[in-house]
Write a protein that holds these residues in place. Structure first.
Motif, PDB file in Angstrom:
ATOM      1  N   GLN A 126      -2.137  48.836   1.657  1.00  0.00           N
ATOM      2  CA  GLN A 126      -2.431  50.055   1.917  1.00  0.00           C
ATOM      3  C   GLN A 126      -0.924  50.923   1.121  1.00  0.00           C
ATOM      4  N   GLY A 181     -11.148  59.301   3.915  1.00  0.00           N
ATOM      5  CA  GLY A 181     -10.332  58.806   2.776  1.00  0.00           C
ATOM      6  C   GLY A 181     -10.615  60.105   1.719  1.00  0.00           C
ATOM      7  N   ASN A 193      -1.165  51.701  -2.012  1.00  0.00           N
ATOM      8  CA  ASN A 193      -1.918  52.745  -2.324  1.00  0.00           C
ATOM      9  C   ASN A 193      -1.352  54.103  -1.961  1.00  0.00           C
ATOM     10  N   VAL A 194      -0.671  54.217  -0.737  1.00  0.00           N
ATOM     11  CA  VAL A 194       0.053  55.393  -0.334  1.00  0.00           C
ATOM     12  C   VAL A 194       1.055  55.693  -1.472  1.00  0.00           C
ATOM     13  N   THR A 200      -2.799  43.354   4.713  1.00  0.00           N
ATOM     14  CA  THR A 200      -3.434  44.678   4.546  1.00  0.00           C
ATOM     15  C   THR A 200      -2.442  45.937   4.542  1.00  0.00           C
ATOM     16  N   TRP A 252     -10.823  52.200   1.150  1.00  0.00           N
ATOM     17  CA  TRP A 252     -11.111  50.981   1.313  1.00  0.00           C
ATOM     18  C   TRP A 252     -10.001  50.137   1.690  1.00  0.00           C
ATOM     19  N   GLY A 253      -8.622  50.714   1.353  1.00  0.00           N
ATOM     20  CA  GLY A 253      -7.535  50.104   1.840  1.00  0.00           C
ATOM     21  C   GLY A 253      -7.334  50.446   3.054  1.00  0.00           C
ATOM     22  N   MET A 254      -7.524  51.523   3.724  1.00  0.00           N
ATOM     23  CA  MET A 254      -7.286  51.852   4.855  1.00  0.00           C
ATOM     24  C   MET A 254      -8.461  51.300   5.926  1.00  0.00           C
ATOM     25  N   ALA A 263      -0.630  58.079   8.821  1.00  0.00           N
ATOM     26  CA  ALA A 263      -1.756  58.476   7.922  1.00  0.00           C
ATOM     27  C   ALA A 263      -1.827  60.105   8.135  1.00  0.00           C
ATOM     28  N   HIS A 284      -7.226  47.590   6.515  1.00  0.00           N
ATOM     29  CA  HIS A 284      -6.198  47.764   7.531  1.00  0.00           C
ATOM     30  C   HIS A 284      -6.526  47.878   8.859  1.00  0.00           C
ATOM     31  N   THR A 285      -7.457  48.913   8.857  1.00  0.00           N
ATOM     32  CA  THR A 285      -8.038  49.467  10.440  1.00  0.00           C
ATOM     33  C   THR A 285      -8.621  48.496  11.251  1.00  0.00           C
ATOM     34  N   TYR A 298      -8.141  54.417  -1.828  1.00  0.00           N
ATOM     35  CA  TYR A 298      -7.423  54.621  -0.419  1.00  0.00           C
ATOM     36  C   TYR A 298      -8.377  54.381   0.867  1.00  0.00           C
TER      37      TYR A 298
END
Lengths: 435, 342
Positions: free
Chosen positions: A239, A148, A242-243, A235, A178-180, A375, A183-184, A176
């Motif tokens: 994200q 991140g 966020n992007v 999620t 935490w969103g990633m 990403a 999702h991950t 960024y």
């Protein structure tokens, strides 16, 4: 090829290979801990056998995850020394925290879990399973916090010719990251769900002596997989927003969007053409959809690629196509998970479903690799977004050495990958052991 | 002050890595000599089976701490050591895989293949660690821009090779002591005969290495300037002597612990000898990286110190618990009949 391209390729090989093994570890540890909890609660031996069978596959998968992770930690030093020097103050500490807080716990308690069936009480053994799950996912958090920082640097100050830590809290609350992370790990759990469904369906389709055993795993994993397939989309949407805010150039490349505009449609069919700065095909528009998905409003303005100087744009094709394919796979996951969910109570689920599910196993792996491609390729030309260029980050190492090590990585990893998949298939087919 | 604390912690992490993974590496390198049949080989694998993974994390912690506390040293050291470091990593990859894969297919050729891999990778890793550290004590050709002017052969000088041999013998002794602790009967007697062979070898290698150290490095300068530091080599000698004393009293575990003390003291002897240098430049003394010119910001060092002071004791406690849990003796019969063993 120059040192930058070779080092990028080597990192890509090492990190993509590593991340073949990680998601199953993150997700299967949850399912195993859950199964073992059922064993502790009900005292039913069948759940111990389930935990042990899936545990065996977990262990075969885990070892390669561990050892391929070690090379990554050292590659920042071997191949990206300028980068390491520049951001080590922050980036290095996140990696060090990962090792001390999470990785020690994961490897120690996994070994205890593996060898401790007769040494520990049922409850204590089950606690070890949960600790492995928690530690593994905690480890993912710290690594993604480090990633991140590359994507959206926060909490730093430029001082002494490098990025120094200014506010640790800002680093660990990076939106960024935490969103990633969400999702991950959700996608990783989904992958484990499909893995369990796929192996179970194979045995059920064969109607072999283990069919009853695997019907239980199948019913266990079906609702889990459906919920996660939906959560992956949710999620992913978060994200994406966020992007849109933090990395507008990446978003524009993901969507093949050239001119800054409001009410930007999503073209179901599109083929981007980087050279002529346009899309050669655009068809079936969904009005305002890109605006809506990015900012929650159909009227929102979305920056186009032309707003960014050419040298600041990410490689268009790989970013665009990886994103498209990932989204498409996400849709397939929801449909198949829903179908499985509806069939889960039947003694004989639809034979076509049972033949499809084993072939579903590779698809979440592919979707995850594509997601990371979006990403990381979408982050280019930056190694740290808007702060340091990838081309300035590489070590002063002889490109001949890198070429040699890149070839070694490809050869060794390919061989190990083949052997590992062979062993996974062998033990998945063999089914649970008596005893 | 913070830099000095971190320098010592840095040395400590490497030392802990050496005492823990040291016996895995040493015993792995003894595999073809220590075991005579399939059951015995399985015992050797399982003597370190529950531990190697947790032990290896100390290497990751040592690397991570180098990165976090001394990013410039991390950057220059690991890019300069590009070839030996990647060789070490490949060796560790294949070593780990040999544990997990060997017993998954019953065919003898498959097993022999992984036995060979296990032996070779443990041996190579032990030697490479010694070669690397000897060269760190001596200094390597880096310029003021952190660019390395050399190749793999630069490291394979007489002193580097002596370091490699010393580490290999020292770890082999450590592994043989562990085997002695984890086995009984014939296997234990055999491991004892290895110990009695490796103990004098370690002593000879130590003396030879010290002799060469006086010629090739400036390590003794720190000891002349600060004689109180001489306690470190004294502890080393006491540790090695303690191994023999404990063996004669038939206290195997304590003999292994004495060898741990020896390995820690050897590590500190070298690392404190180069203090405050972390990476000595043999081309230009001004280009050397020290704990002071390569450290992270004060804020990072403080936060990381907090993390280390809380987490490292916790890790040590649960790893100690795991060691106790699996401290029982292994027999070929038991290992072969346990479906969870390697």
């Amino acid at each position: 090829m120059d040192a930058v391209m070779l080092s990028r390729l080597q990192f890509a090989v090492a990190v993509f290979f590593h991340f073949i093994f990680v998601p199953l570890t993150l997700g299967l540890s949850l399912l195993i801990a859950w199964m073992e909890t059922k064993y502790v609660r009900t005292n039913d031996e069948i759940w111990r056998k389930h935990a042990q069978f899936w545990g065996k596959l977990f262990l075969i998968n885990f070892t390669l995850g561990v050892v391929t992770g070690i090379t990554l930690e050292f590659q920042f030093g071997t191949n990206w020394s300028r980068y390491s020097e520049y951001v080590g103050d922050i980036f290095g500490s996140l990696l060090a925290i990962e090792a001390t807080v999470a990785f020690f716990m994961e490897s120690t308690f996994l070994a205890v879990w593996h060898f401790g069936w007769k040494k520990l009480s049922k409850k204590a053994h089950c606690v070890c399973a949960w600790l492995v799950f928690i530690a593994g996912n905690l480890s993912a958090l710290w690594i993604i916090l480090a990633n991140g920082f590359m994507q959206n640097p926060t909490g730093y100050v430029l001082r002494n010719g490098r990025a120094e830590l200014a506010n640790f809290f800002d680093v660990v609350t990076n939106p960024y990251a935490w969103g990633m992370f969400a999702h991950t790990i959700i996608t990783a759990w989904l992958l484990a769900g499909f893995f369990m469904l796929g192996v179970s369906a194979w045995h059920m389709r064969k109607q072999n002596e283990h069919a009853d055993f695997f019907r239980k795993s199948f019913r266990f994993a079906a609702p889990f997989t459906l919920i996660l397939a939906l959560a992956v989309a949710l999620t992913g949407d978060l994200q994406g927003k966020n992007v849109a805010t933090l990395q507008p150039a990446k978003l524009a490349a993901m969507e093949g969007h050239w001119e800054t505009a409001k009410n930007v449609p999503f073209y179901v069919l599109a083929v981007p053409d980087a050279e002529n700065e346009t899309n050669s095909i655009e068809a079936i528009p969904l009005p305002g959809m890109v605006s809506f998905l990015s900012f929650g409003s159909f009227d929102a303005e979305v920056k186009g690629l032309k707003d960014f100087p050419k040298e600041d744009r990410p490689p268009l094709g790989p970013t665009f196509w990886s994103f498209r394919l990932m989204i498409g796979l996400g849709g397939i996951f929801i449909l198949v998970a829903l179908w499985t969910f509806l069939q889960r109570k039947k003694d004989e689920p639809h034979p076509r479903l049972l033949s499809v599910l084993p072939w579903m196993i590779p698809l979440p792996y592919l979707a995850i690799a594509l997601g990371w491609a979006v990403a990381e390729i979408g982050r280019q030309p930056w190694i740290v977004y808007n702060l340091m260029r990838t081309s300035d980050a590489v070590s002063p190492v002889d490109p001949g050495n890198i070429l040699f090590s890149l070839i070694a990585f490809i050869v060794v990893y390919t061989l190990l990958g083949i052997l590992d998949i062979y062993l996974l298939i062998k033990y998945a087919r063999k089914g649970p052991e008596e005893a | 002050m913070l830099e000095t604390i971190w320098f010592i912690l840095w040395a400590l992490l490497w030392a802990v890595y050496f005492i823990l993974d040291g016996f895995d590496l040493g015993l792995g390198a003894l595999l073809p000599f220590a075991a005579r049949d399939e059951g015995e080989r399985r015992v050797i694998y399982n003597a370190t089976g529950p531990f190697w993974d947790g032990n290896e994390v100390w290497l990751i912690a040592a690397g991570g701490v180098t990165f976090a506390a001394f990013p410039k040293t991390y950057a220059v050291m690991f890019s300069a050591l590009y070839v030996p470091l990647l060789l070490l990593l490949f060796a560790l990859i294949l070593r780990a895989v040999s544990y997990e894969f060997r017993n998954k297919v019953a065919h003898p050729a498959w097993r022999s293949l992984w036995d060979l891999v296990h032996f070779a990778t443990n041996l190579v890793a032990a030697v490479l660690l010694g070669v690397a550290f000897a060269n760190l004590f001596r200094g390597i050709p880096i310029d003021a821009n952190g660019v390395f002017h050399g190749n793999l052969l630069t490291f394979l000088n007489l002193y580097g090779l002596a370091g490699g041999l010393f580490f290999l013998v020292m770890f082999a002794l450590h592994g043989a002591l562990w085997m002695c602790f984890k086995t009984e009967g014939e296997l234990q007697e055999r491991s004892l005969s290895f110990v009695y062979l490796l103990w004098p070898l370690t002593l000879i290698c130590l003396l030879a290495f010290l002799f060469l150290t006086a010629f090739y490095t400036d390590i003794f300068k720190n000891y002349i300037a600060m004689p109180a530091l001489l306690i470190i080599p004294l502890v080393a000698v006491a540790g090695l002597a303690g191994v023999l004393v404990m063996l004669l009293r038939k206290k195997i575990l304590l003999a292994w612990v004495c060898n741990c003390v020896f390995i820690i003291a050897v590590t500190f002897f070298g690392v404190m000898g180069i203090f405050p240098n972390m990476l000595i430049s043999s081309m230009d003394p001004a280009a050397s990286l020290t704990a002071f010119n390569s450290a992270s910001s004060e804020l990072t060092l403080t936060i990381m110190l907090g993390v280390a002071l809380v987490m490292v004791p916790i890790v040590l406690i649960y790893q100690f618990w795991a060691y106790r849990l699996f401290s029982h003796k292994l027999t070929p019969n038991e290992v072969v009949n346990d479906s969870h063993s390697y």
